[in-house]
Design an enzyme around this catalytic site. Structure first.
Site, PDB file in Angstrom:
ATOM      1  N   SER A 199       0.856  -1.197   0.000  1.00  0.00           N
ATOM      2  CA  SER A 199       0.000   0.000   0.000  1.00  0.00           C
ATOM      3  C   SER A 199       0.885   1.239   0.000  1.00  0.00           C
ATOM      4  O   SER A 199       2.059   1.148   0.392  1.00  0.00           O
ATOM      5  CB  SER A 199      -0.855  -0.013   1.274  1.00  0.00           C
ATOM      6  OG  SER A 199      -1.532   1.218   1.443  1.00  0.00           O
TER       7      SER A 199
ATOM      8  N   TYR B  48      -2.657  -0.920  10.300  1.00  0.00           N
ATOM      9  CA  TYR B  48      -2.565  -1.060   8.837  1.00  0.00           C
ATOM     10  C   TYR B  48      -1.202  -0.563   8.364  1.00  0.00           C
ATOM     11  O   TYR B  48      -0.487  -1.270   7.641  1.00  0.00           O
ATOM     12  CB  TYR B  48      -3.699  -0.268   8.175  1.00  0.00           C
ATOM     13  CG  TYR B  48      -3.813  -0.534   6.684  1.00  0.00           C
ATOM     14  CD1 TYR B  48      -4.296  -1.748   6.215  1.00  0.00           C
ATOM     15  CD2 TYR B  48      -3.423   0.435   5.753  1.00  0.00           C
ATOM     16  CE1 TYR B  48      -4.394  -1.997   4.843  1.00  0.00           C
ATOM     17  CE2 TYR B  48      -3.523   0.189   4.385  1.00  0.00           C
ATOM     18  CZ  TYR B  48      -4.010  -1.018   3.937  1.00  0.00           C
ATOM     19  OH  TYR B  48      -4.102  -1.269   2.591  1.00  0.00           O
TER      20      TYR B  48
HETATM   21  P1  NAP Z   1     -11.580  -5.901  -0.366  1.00  0.00           P
HETATM   22  O1  NAP Z   1     -12.365  -5.426  -1.531  1.00  0.00           O
HETATM   23  O2  NAP Z   1     -12.091  -5.720   1.012  1.00  0.00           O
HETATM   24  O3  NAP Z   1     -11.227  -7.448  -0.610  1.00  0.00           O
HETATM   25  C1  NAP Z   1     -10.470  -8.140   0.329  1.00  0.00           C
HETATM   26  C2  NAP Z   1     -10.398  -9.599  -0.072  1.00  0.00           C
HETATM   27  O4  NAP Z   1      -9.678 -10.296   0.953  1.00  0.00           O
HETATM   28  C3  NAP Z   1     -11.767 -10.232  -0.160  1.00  0.00           C
HETATM   29  O5  NAP Z   1     -11.807 -11.209  -1.182  1.00  0.00           O
HETATM   30  C4  NAP Z   1     -11.905 -10.883   1.219  1.00  0.00           C
HETATM   31  O6  NAP Z   1     -12.834 -11.953   1.143  1.00  0.00           O
HETATM   32  C5  NAP Z   1     -10.470 -11.360   1.465  1.00  0.00           C
HETATM   33  N1  NAP Z   1     -10.209 -11.582   2.879  1.00  0.00           N
HETATM   34  C6  NAP Z   1     -10.430 -10.719   3.901  1.00  0.00           C
HETATM   35  N2  NAP Z   1     -10.136 -11.302   5.061  1.00  0.00           N
HETATM   36  C7  NAP Z   1      -9.730 -12.574   4.768  1.00  0.00           C
HETATM   37  C8  NAP Z   1      -9.311 -13.679   5.543  1.00  0.00           C
HETATM   38  N3  NAP Z   1      -9.259 -13.618   6.894  1.00  0.00           N
HETATM   39  N4  NAP Z   1      -8.987 -14.834   4.918  1.00  0.00           N
HETATM   40  C9  NAP Z   1      -9.048 -14.919   3.572  1.00  0.00           C
HETATM   41  N5  NAP Z   1      -9.439 -13.913   2.777  1.00  0.00           N
HETATM   42  C10 NAP Z   1      -9.776 -12.745   3.374  1.00  0.00           C
HETATM   43  O7  NAP Z   1     -10.122  -5.253  -0.349  1.00  0.00           O
HETATM   44  P2  NAP Z   1      -9.219  -4.586  -1.494  1.00  0.00           P
HETATM   45  O8  NAP Z   1      -9.412  -3.143  -1.360  1.00  0.00           O
HETATM   46  O9  NAP Z   1      -9.396  -5.259  -2.786  1.00  0.00           O
HETATM   47  O10 NAP Z   1      -7.782  -4.914  -0.895  1.00  0.00           O
HETATM   48  C11 NAP Z   1      -6.957  -5.958  -1.362  1.00  0.00           C
HETATM   49  C12 NAP Z   1      -5.534  -5.706  -0.901  1.00  0.00           C
HETATM   50  O11 NAP Z   1      -5.091  -4.464  -1.415  1.00  0.00           O
HETATM   51  C13 NAP Z   1      -5.393  -5.617   0.618  1.00  0.00           C
HETATM   52  O12 NAP Z   1      -4.198  -6.215   1.029  1.00  0.00           O
HETATM   53  C14 NAP Z   1      -5.337  -4.116   0.862  1.00  0.00           C
HETATM   54  O13 NAP Z   1      -4.654  -3.796   2.041  1.00  0.00           O
HETATM   55  C15 NAP Z   1      -4.589  -3.662  -0.370  1.00  0.00           C
HETATM   56  N6  NAP Z   1      -4.797  -2.245  -0.687  1.00  0.00           N
HETATM   57  C16 NAP Z   1      -6.050  -1.765  -0.951  1.00  0.00           C
HETATM   58  C17 NAP Z   1      -6.213  -0.418  -1.232  1.00  0.00           C
HETATM   59  C18 NAP Z   1      -7.552   0.189  -1.536  1.00  0.00           C
HETATM   60  O14 NAP Z   1      -7.650   1.417  -1.568  1.00  0.00           O
HETATM   61  N7  NAP Z   1      -8.589  -0.586  -1.794  1.00  0.00           N
HETATM   62  C19 NAP Z   1      -5.100   0.426  -1.236  1.00  0.00           C
HETATM   63  C20 NAP Z   1      -3.845  -0.104  -0.947  1.00  0.00           C
HETATM   64  C21 NAP Z   1      -3.706  -1.447  -0.685  1.00  0.00           C
HETATM   65  P3  NAP Z   1     -13.660 -12.518   2.411  1.00  0.00           P
HETATM   66  O15 NAP Z   1     -14.116 -11.336   3.200  1.00  0.00           O
HETATM   67  O16 NAP Z   1     -14.744 -13.308   1.766  1.00  0.00           O
HETATM   68  O17 NAP Z   1     -12.685 -13.388   3.145  1.00  0.00           O
END
Ligand code: NAP
Length: 261
Positions: free
Chosen positions: A147, A160
Site C-alpha cells: 500500500s 494497517y
Molecule cells: P476488499 O475489496 O475488502 O477485498 C479483500 C479480499 O480479501 C476479499 O476477497 C476478502 O474476502 C479477502 N479476505 C479478507 N479477510 C480474509 C481472511 N481472513 N482470509 C481470507 N481472505 C480474506 O479489499 P481490497 O481493497 O481489494 O484490498 C486488497 C488488498 O489491497 C489488501 O491487502 C489491501 O490492504 C490492499 N490495498 C487496498 C487499497 C484500496 O484502496 N482498496 C489500497 C492499498 C492497498 P472474504 O471477506 O470473503 O474473506
C-alpha cells in the site's frame, strides 16, 4: 503464435473474491494462467470461477480463513492438486484500517493482532509454504499487495500502516535471499482503489474531516479520483511474467501520483 504473457503458468491469488484480488485473478486468467483463488466467502469465489471459466480460463475456488494458520498448507496443497505445481503467489488478502479506525491511544489491541496476522504473518507463512515448489523449479514469482501506507503513515490506522510497512521488509529480505534462485519477490503499493475496503475508509475520513464524499474523492490523489481495481492489473501481470526476471525487491506505487518516493 500465442502471445499470452502467463501461458502455462499457475497462480494462487489470496483475497480474490472481490476488489483488487478479483481483478488480478481475471487479468492473470486472460493471460493464460490457471488460477487458484482463495477468500472466506464461497459465493464471491464461485462467481469469480464462473466468470473466468465463461471466458475459457481455468480456475478453482478454495474457501479458507487465512488468519487460521493451520489452513495454509491445505490451501496450497489443494491448489497444487487442482492446477499443478505453483509458479506465482499473490499475497493480496488484507484487512483495512476501515474495519476499526481508532486514534493511537484508543487503538484496539485485538484489531492490531488481527491486522498484523492477515496483512503480514499470512504473506510470510504462505510464502514459506509455496517456496519449496518454486525452489525445486528454480523459478517463481511472489507479489505482495502492499500500500502507499507501506511508505507513509495512516491517521487512525496504526496497525494497517505498521503491517504494510512490515510487508515491504518481508518483500525486500525474501527478494535478496531468493535472488540467486530465479525467484523474484516484489510489492505493489496501491493508493486509494475503489473497493469495499476503501469505500468504508473514505466514508470514515469524510465524517472525521467534516467533508462530503465528493470532496474527499476529488482531492484524494493528484489525478482527482480513486483508482479502479483493473488499474493495478498490468503491473501485476508484468511482475508475474517471464519479462520481469531482473526485477526483484521493488515496491511499485500505483497511486495516481499520491506518493512519489
Ligand atoms: P476488499 O475489496 O475488502 O477485498 C479483500 C479480499 O480479501 C476479499 O476477497 C476478502 O474476502 C479477502 N479476505 C479478507 N479477510 C480474509 C481472511 N481472513 N482470509 C481470507 N481472505 C480474506 O479489499 P481490497 O481493497 O481489494 O484490498 C486488497 C488488498 O489491497 C489488501 O491487502 C489491501 O490492504 C490492499 N490495498 C487496498 C487499497 C484500496 O484502496 N482498496 C489500497 C492499498 C492497498 P472474504 O471477506 O470473503 O474473506
Amino acid at each position: 503464435m500465442d502471445s499470452s504473457k502467463l501461458k502455462d503458468k499457475t497462480a494462487l491469488v489470496t483475497g480474490a473474491g472481490r476488489g483488487i484480488g478479483r481483478a488480478i485473478s481475471v487479468g492473470f486468467a486472460a493471460e493464460g494462467a490457471r488460477i487458484a483463488v482463495t477468500a472466506r466467502s464461497t459465493d464471491e469465489l464461485e462467481s469469480l470461477v464462473k466468470e473466468i471459466e465463461s471466458s475459457g480460463g481455468t480456475a478453482v475456488a478454495i474457501s479458507a480463513d487465512l488468519s487460521n494458520r493451520s489452513l495454509h498448507k491445505k490451501v496450497v496443497q489443494k491448489a497444487e492438486e487442482s492446477i499443478g505445481s505453483l509458479d506465482i503467489l499473490v499475497n493480496n488478502a488484507g484487512i483495512g484500517s476501515s474495519s476499526n479506525p481508532q486514534p493511537f491511544c484508543n487503538f484496539d489491541d485485538a484489531f492490531w493482532d488481527q491486522s498484523l496476522e492477515l496483512n503480514l504473518t499470512t504473506p510470510y507463512l504462505l510464502s514459506k509454504t509455496v517456496l519449496p515448489s518454486l525452489l525445486k523449479k528454480n523459478r517463481g514469482r511472489i507479489i505482495n499487495i502492499a500500500s502507499v501506507a507501506s511508505k507513509s503513515p495512516q491517521v487512525h490506522g496504526v496497525a494497517y500502516a505498521a503491517s504494510k510497512h512490515g510487508l515491504l521488509g518481508l518483500t525486500r529480505t525474501l527478494a535478496l535471499e531468493m535472488a540467486p534462485s530465479g525467484i523474484t519477490v516484489n510489492a505493489i503499493c496501491p493508493g486509494p482503489v475503489q473497493t469495499e475496503m476503501n469505500d468504508k475508509r473514505i466514508e470514515y475520513d469524510a465524517k472525521r474531516l467534516g467533508r462530503t464524499l465528493a470532496e474527499i474523492e476529488a482531492n484524494i490523489t493528484p489525478i482527482g479520483r480513486r483508482l479502479q481495481p483493473k488499474e493495478i492489473v498490468p503491473m501485476a501481470i508484468l511482475l508475474a511474467s517471464d519479462d520481469s526476471s531482473a526485477i526483484t525487491g521493488q515496491a511499485f506505487n500505483i497511486c495516481g501520483g499520491m506518493a512519489m518516493y
